[in-house]
Design a protein around this motif. Structure first.
Motif, short mmCIF file in Angstrom:
data_model
loop_
_atom_site.label_atom_id
_atom_site.label_comp_id
_atom_site.label_asym_id
_atom_site.label_seq_id
_atom_site.Cartn_x
_atom_site.Cartn_y
_atom_site.Cartn_z
N MET A 54 -13.90 -17.53 -10.34
CA MET A 54 -15.08 -18.42 -10.24
C MET A 54 -16.13 -17.39 -10.22
O MET A 54 -17.24 -17.88 -10.82
CB MET A 54 -14.83 -19.71 -9.36
N LYS A 55 -16.29 -16.58 -9.28
CA LYS A 55 -17.53 -15.96 -9.15
C LYS A 55 -17.56 -15.09 -10.36
O LYS A 55 -18.89 -14.89 -10.86
CB LYS A 55 -17.27 -14.78 -8.12
N ALA A 56 -16.49 -14.39 -11.05
CA ALA A 56 -16.98 -13.58 -12.21
C ALA A 56 -17.43 -14.59 -13.24
O ALA A 56 -18.06 -14.02 -14.17
CB ALA A 56 -15.39 -13.27 -12.83
N LYS A 57 -17.09 -15.77 -13.53
CA LYS A 57 -17.48 -16.74 -14.35
C LYS A 57 -19.17 -16.82 -14.21
O LYS A 57 -19.84 -17.41 -15.31
CB LYS A 57 -17.11 -18.08 -14.33
N ASP A 74 -18.54 -16.18 -2.36
CA ASP A 74 -18.33 -14.72 -1.62
C ASP A 74 -17.92 -15.00 -0.35
O ASP A 74 -17.22 -14.48 0.24
CB ASP A 74 -20.03 -14.18 -1.25
N GLU A 75 -18.17 -16.25 0.38
CA GLU A 75 -17.60 -16.73 1.60
C GLU A 75 -16.06 -16.98 1.44
O GLU A 75 -15.20 -16.55 2.21
CB GLU A 75 -18.23 -17.81 2.35
N MET A 124 -14.30 -7.24 -12.24
CA MET A 124 -13.47 -8.04 -11.50
C MET A 124 -12.16 -8.45 -11.83
O MET A 124 -11.12 -8.90 -11.43
CB MET A 124 -14.03 -9.28 -10.84
N ILE A 125 -11.93 -8.43 -13.38
CA ILE A 125 -10.77 -8.82 -14.08
C ILE A 125 -9.26 -8.54 -13.53
O ILE A 125 -8.41 -9.23 -13.49
CB ILE A 125 -10.63 -8.48 -15.48
N ASP A 126 -9.50 -7.13 -13.14
CA ASP A 126 -8.14 -6.40 -12.70
C ASP A 126 -7.45 -7.09 -11.61
O ASP A 126 -6.34 -7.64 -11.26
CB ASP A 126 -8.08 -5.02 -12.81
N GLU A 127 -8.54 -7.19 -10.77
CA GLU A 127 -8.30 -7.80 -9.36
C GLU A 127 -7.75 -9.33 -9.44
O GLU A 127 -6.85 -9.63 -8.70
CB GLU A 127 -9.30 -7.41 -8.37
N ILE A 128 -8.50 -10.08 -10.33
CA ILE A 128 -8.02 -11.44 -10.46
C ILE A 128 -6.74 -11.76 -11.03
O ILE A 128 -6.05 -12.27 -10.48
CB ILE A 128 -9.00 -12.03 -11.42
N GLU A 129 -6.36 -10.70 -12.04
CA GLU A 129 -5.13 -10.72 -12.78
C GLU A 129 -3.93 -10.48 -11.74
O GLU A 129 -2.88 -10.98 -11.69
CB GLU A 129 -5.05 -9.89 -13.90
N GLU A 130 -4.19 -9.32 -10.97
CA GLU A 130 -3.22 -8.85 -10.24
C GLU A 130 -2.98 -9.75 -9.05
O GLU A 130 -1.60 -9.96 -8.69
CB GLU A 130 -3.79 -7.53 -9.55
#
Length: 229
Positions: free
Chosen positions: A95-98, A66-67, A108-114
């Motif tokens: 890593m947070k998603a995992k 988060d930080e 969270m996937i869309d934001e990670i991919e983008e």
């Protein structure tokens, strides 16, 4: 005028000293100690963006996702053309998603991919981003965008940027899909290119997975020969 300059000079010097001490400790991998100096440095100058990046890196090292996300988000929004900030933000999010439950991770996937795709567009030679995309598309279920074809696309880009990374990525994809004989060819090629401990490790792990223990032993002996401490 000179009195004003002399008044601020001790604060500036103090801030610089904190940064330099923090950076030295960071480079020595003494992250907890470095964090103290960087935090003090930020108190003196909240817009010290390099310090913010170091604090994000340290947070990531300690898995304080988060930080890390907060630090990198500030940087990518302030510097939207900086590929590395988008990459680090996407990495921390990933890593947070995992470590999150499946429903939260899906959101969270869309934001990670983008983030990764933006980094790749901004820097056509950013190796780490392309590795991240190779792994992302391998591990995502097909129903939400996972695809070997997409992974292979970024492995091909890696091949054009860095042959060793491209070869390793191709081997990684084949290993993931249990095409072990093909993966072996790629990992043998990576060994011949670099003789690095990392290349040998991937080959040895593959041989152990294939239960080819004698080959694993020979590869380990070769690695020890080329990678003496």
């Amino acid at each position: 005028m000179y009195k004003i300059i002399l008044f601020f000079l001790p604060i500036f010097v103090f801030s610089q000293t904190n940064f330099e001490k923090g950076e030295k400790l960071f480079n020595q991998k003494k992250y907890s100690e470095a964090n103290v100096y960087f935090e003090d440095c930020l108190k003196s100058n909240k817009n010290d963006y390099k310090t913010i990046e170091y604090l994000g890196d340290i947070a990531g090292y300690y898995k304080n996702w988060d930080e890390a996300i907060e630090r990198y988000k500030l940087l990518k929004e302030k510097f939207p053309k900086n590929a590395n900030y988008h990459y680090k933000y996407g990495g921390a999010m990933g890593m947070k998603a995992k470590e999150s439950n499946k429903f939260k991770a899906l959101g969270m996937i869309d934001e990670i991919e983008e983030s990764f795709k933006t980094a790749a567009k901004l820097d056509t030679k950013h190796i780490d981003t392309r590795w991240a995309l190779v792994i992302l598309y391998l591990e995502l279920p097909a129903i939400i965008g996972g695809s070997e074809k997409k992974s292979q696309k970024y492995a091909d880009e890696l091949m054009n940027i860095s042959k060793i990374d491209g070869v390793m990525a191709k081997g990684h994809i084949d290993e993931y899909f249990e095409r072990y004989n093909s993966a072996e060819k790629y990992f043998l090629q990576s060994v011949s290119l670099t003789h690095s401990a990392t290349a040998y490790k991937r080959l040895i792990n593959l041989y152990n997975k294939m239960k080819l223990f004698q080959k694993a032993k020979v590869a380990q002996e070769e690695s020890d020969k080329y990678n003496k401490e």
